[in-house]
Design a protein around this motif. Structure first.
Motif, mmCIF file in Angstrom:
data_model
loop_
_atom_site.group_PDB
_atom_site.id
_atom_site.type_symbol
_atom_site.label_atom_id
_atom_site.label_comp_id
_atom_site.label_asym_id
_atom_site.label_seq_id
_atom_site.Cartn_x
_atom_site.Cartn_y
_atom_site.Cartn_z
ATOM 1 N N GLY A 1 0.840 -1.210 0.000
ATOM 2 C CA GLY A 1 0.000 0.000 0.000
ATOM 3 C C GLY A 1 0.865 1.246 0.000
ATOM 4 O O GLY A 1 2.064 1.183 -0.226
ATOM 5 N N HIS A 2 0.240 2.392 0.266
ATOM 6 C CA HIS A 2 0.975 3.668 0.275
ATOM 7 C C HIS A 2 1.673 3.824 1.619
ATOM 8 O O HIS A 2 1.426 4.765 2.361
ATOM 9 C CB HIS A 2 0.015 4.835 0.049
ATOM 10 N N HIS A 3 2.570 2.909 1.920
ATOM 11 C CA HIS A 3 2.963 2.694 3.309
ATOM 12 C C HIS A 3 4.433 2.989 3.561
ATOM 13 O O HIS A 3 4.777 3.814 4.399
ATOM 14 C CB HIS A 3 2.595 1.238 3.631
ATOM 15 N N GLY B 1 -2.374 11.385 -5.547
ATOM 16 C CA GLY B 1 -1.603 11.287 -4.309
ATOM 17 C C GLY B 1 -1.347 12.682 -3.780
ATOM 18 O O GLY B 1 -1.492 13.676 -4.497
ATOM 19 N N LYS B 2 -0.958 12.748 -2.530
ATOM 20 C CA LYS B 2 -0.758 14.044 -1.883
ATOM 21 C C LYS B 2 0.653 14.552 -2.176
ATOM 22 O O LYS B 2 1.528 13.803 -2.583
ATOM 23 C CB LYS B 2 -0.986 13.854 -0.386
ATOM 24 N N ASP B 3 0.818 15.850 -1.969
ATOM 25 C CA ASP B 3 2.055 16.527 -2.369
ATOM 26 C C ASP B 3 2.976 16.627 -1.171
ATOM 27 O O ASP B 3 3.265 17.717 -0.693
ATOM 28 C CB ASP B 3 1.710 17.913 -2.875
ATOM 29 N N TRP C 1 -3.646 12.828 5.162
ATOM 30 C CA TRP C 1 -4.004 11.544 5.780
ATOM 31 C C TRP C 1 -4.670 10.624 4.750
ATOM 32 O O TRP C 1 -4.244 10.572 3.595
ATOM 33 C CB TRP C 1 -4.889 11.801 7.011
ATOM 34 N N MET C 2 -5.701 9.887 5.162
ATOM 35 C CA MET C 2 -6.309 8.894 4.256
ATOM 36 C C MET C 2 -6.854 9.556 2.984
ATOM 37 O O MET C 2 -7.623 10.505 3.042
ATOM 38 C CB MET C 2 -7.443 8.175 4.997
ATOM 39 N N ARG C 3 -6.415 9.055 1.849
ATOM 40 C CA ARG C 3 -6.888 9.483 0.523
ATOM 41 C C ARG C 3 -6.710 10.980 0.297
ATOM 42 O O ARG C 3 -7.451 11.593 -0.486
ATOM 43 C CB ARG C 3 -8.352 9.063 0.309
ATOM 44 N N GLY C 4 -5.761 11.554 1.013
ATOM 45 C CA GLY C 4 -5.522 12.992 0.879
ATOM 46 C C GLY C 4 -6.748 13.811 1.193
ATOM 47 O O GLY C 4 -6.905 14.932 0.698
ATOM 48 N N SER C 5 -7.636 13.298 2.041
ATOM 49 C CA SER C 5 -8.965 13.889 2.187
ATOM 50 C C SER C 5 -9.356 14.212 3.628
ATOM 51 O O SER C 5 -10.514 14.547 3.880
ATOM 52 C CB SER C 5 -10.020 12.913 1.639
HETATM 53 C C1 F6R Z 1 -2.888 9.417 0.620
HETATM 54 C C2 F6R Z 1 -2.568 8.086 0.123
HETATM 55 C C3 F6R Z 1 -3.404 6.943 0.545
HETATM 56 C C4 F6R Z 1 -4.304 6.477 -0.587
HETATM 57 C C5 F6R Z 1 -5.208 5.318 -0.157
HETATM 58 C C6 F6R Z 1 -6.037 4.763 -1.297
HETATM 59 O O1 F6R Z 1 -2.037 10.377 0.099
HETATM 60 O O2 F6R Z 1 -1.641 7.903 -0.632
HETATM 61 O O3 F6R Z 1 -4.143 7.261 1.696
HETATM 62 O O4 F6R Z 1 -5.080 7.545 -1.063
HETATM 63 O O5 F6R Z 1 -4.423 4.256 0.358
HETATM 64 O O6 F6R Z 1 -5.178 4.398 -2.316
HETATM 65 P P1 F6R Z 1 -5.668 3.689 -3.661
HETATM 66 O O7 F6R Z 1 -6.721 4.570 -4.249
HETATM 67 O O8 F6R Z 1 -4.400 3.645 -4.481
HETATM 68 O O9 F6R Z 1 -6.171 2.334 -3.280
#
Ligand code: F6R
Ligand code: MG
Ligand code: MG
Length: 383
Positions: free
Chosen positions: A17-19, A230-232, A263-267
């Motif tokens: 993930g975005h981890h 994605g976030k900046d 944070w989550m989903r840049g949201s």
């Molecule tokens: C925020 C970020 C993550 C993703 C989230 C969903 O900047 O990178 O929180 O937005 O994990 O990611 P997708 O849409 O790639 O499954």
């Protein structure tokens, strides 16, 4: 001879993930930077990561926006992306918005903070790198460091700082900047930088001699790409000591885990949690937004260090409070003000859902239709 410090970052894919950045991708970037060092393009470098962002810290004598240095960073990200694709890492190549390099990295996705300096006899610097937030997240701590005497004792008691600092503030929507002076114009400064999604402190200078004190990356990836990619996640270079805030005054600005968008989903709004390099991974709700700080001394372009600045029990209480705030904010679920305001959500994937629902709305007789949203009216100064 002047030295340039270039911090260039990109999310080129990460593990689970975005981890977190995968070490093999860092090794690929390392090869490119080692070669550039051998060939004399750069003097020194250090590669690290915060969450899913790879951070290239480089020094050289070529000035800001140098083609060769930027191309080196681009090549490093490209090579790392190849490995990311090979390993099947998540979102491989995410922040590289173009296939070809042309001149410099501006507008191409990676975040850039560069500072050309005349090295002082000792040149201590701190580099801050955050994940799951955006450049305006550094407005609050920069104000604390350079304008708030309750944070920075030197503003009051050090004659070399007493005149104050100049803030160069960028309107990321209009593409305009303004320079304002502290302490004289602090109310004007705050009127702008309190809206960090629009107004970003790009550079701070010492007023007495115009010496550069800090620089922040200002790229907003979603504004560049026109859609959510994605976030900046921002980076910032700060010079410390001897006429600049002491290292401890700079770090003090992060002792309060203030709320930042991302944070989550840049949201979502969440607390910015300063962590050690070891803990620079996005976990809970893809966060909370994390910050690392590395301290170096620069000597003839050589990077001496780093010291992992938040790897310290002195920040345990900040982290504990951040976790409490994270709990509190999370309990709002999808409701504002945990979720970002509508104007910021325009740069996420929410409009796709709104679009789908639009067809199901029907006109209501007798209910006046506002021409514009309340927010737009406020901005225009209308009624
Ligand atoms: C925020 C970020 C993550 C993703 C989230 C969903 O900047 O990178 O929180 O937005 O994990 O990611 P997708 O849409 O790639 O499954
Ligand atoms: Mg990131
Ligand atoms: Mg990411």
């Amino acid at each position: 001879m002047k030295t340039t410090i270039s911090v260039i970052k990109a999310d080129i894919g990460s593990l689970a993930g975005h981890h977190v950045v995968h070490p093999d991708t860092m090794a690929a970037a390392n090869k490119v930077l080692a070669e550039a060092k051998k060939n004399g393009v750069i003097i020194d470098y250090y590669i690290t990561n915060v969450g899913d962002d790879m951070e290239l810290i480089m020094t050289h004598n070529r000035g800001e926006l140098d083609t060769k240095v930027h191309e080196t960073a681009w090549d490093a990200f490209k090579e790392a992306t190849k490995v990311a694709k090979d390993l099947g890492l998540y979102a491989a190549g995410q922040d590289l918005l173009s296939d070809t390099f042309s001149g410099n990295l501006k507008g191409m996705g990676p975040g850039i903070a560069e500072m050309e300096i005349e090295e002082r006899p000792a040149e201590p610097i701190a580099i801050f790198m955050a994940d799951k937030t955006e450049p305006g997240a550094f407005n609050y701590p920069q104000y604390k460091m350079f304008a708030d005497p309750f944070n920075t004792a030197g503003l009051v008691i050090d004659p070399t700082m007493h005149e104050g600092y100049k803030f160069e503030i960028l309107d990321v929507y209009a593409g305009e900047s303004v320079t304002l002076n502290a302490p004289e114009e602090i109310y004007d400064i705050l009127a702008l930088i309190g809206t960090p999604s629009q107004y970003v402190i790009r550079r701070v200078y010492r007023k007495a001699d115009n010496m550069i004190a800090s620089v922040t990356s200002i790229e907003r990836l979603n504004l560049l790409a026109g859609k959510y990619v994605g976030k900046d996640d921002p980076v910032m270079i700060v010079r410390v000591q001897h006429g600049f805030p002491a290292l401890g005054e700079v770090l003090e600005a992060f002792s309060f885990p203030y709320l930042v968008p991302g944070w989550m989903r840049g949201s979502h709004y969440g607390p910015l949690m300063p962590v050690s390099q070891r803990d620079a991974r996005a976990t809970r709700f893809d966060g909370p937004p994390r910050l690392i700080g590395l301290g170096f001394n620069v000597k003839n372009g050589r990077l001496v260090g780093p010291s992992d600045l938040f790897d310290d029990p002195a920040f345990d209480e900040t982290r504990r409070l951040a976790e409490q705030i994270a709990d509190y904010m999370r309990r709002h679920g999808p409701f504002m003000p945990h979720r970002l305001e509508p104007t910021e959500m325009e740069y996420t994937t929410l409009p796709l859902i709104q679009q789908k629902l639009k067809a199901r709305f029907k006109k209501e007789a007798g209910v006046a239709e506002a021409k514009k949203s309340i927010y737009e009216k406020q901005v225009e100064g209308g009624d």
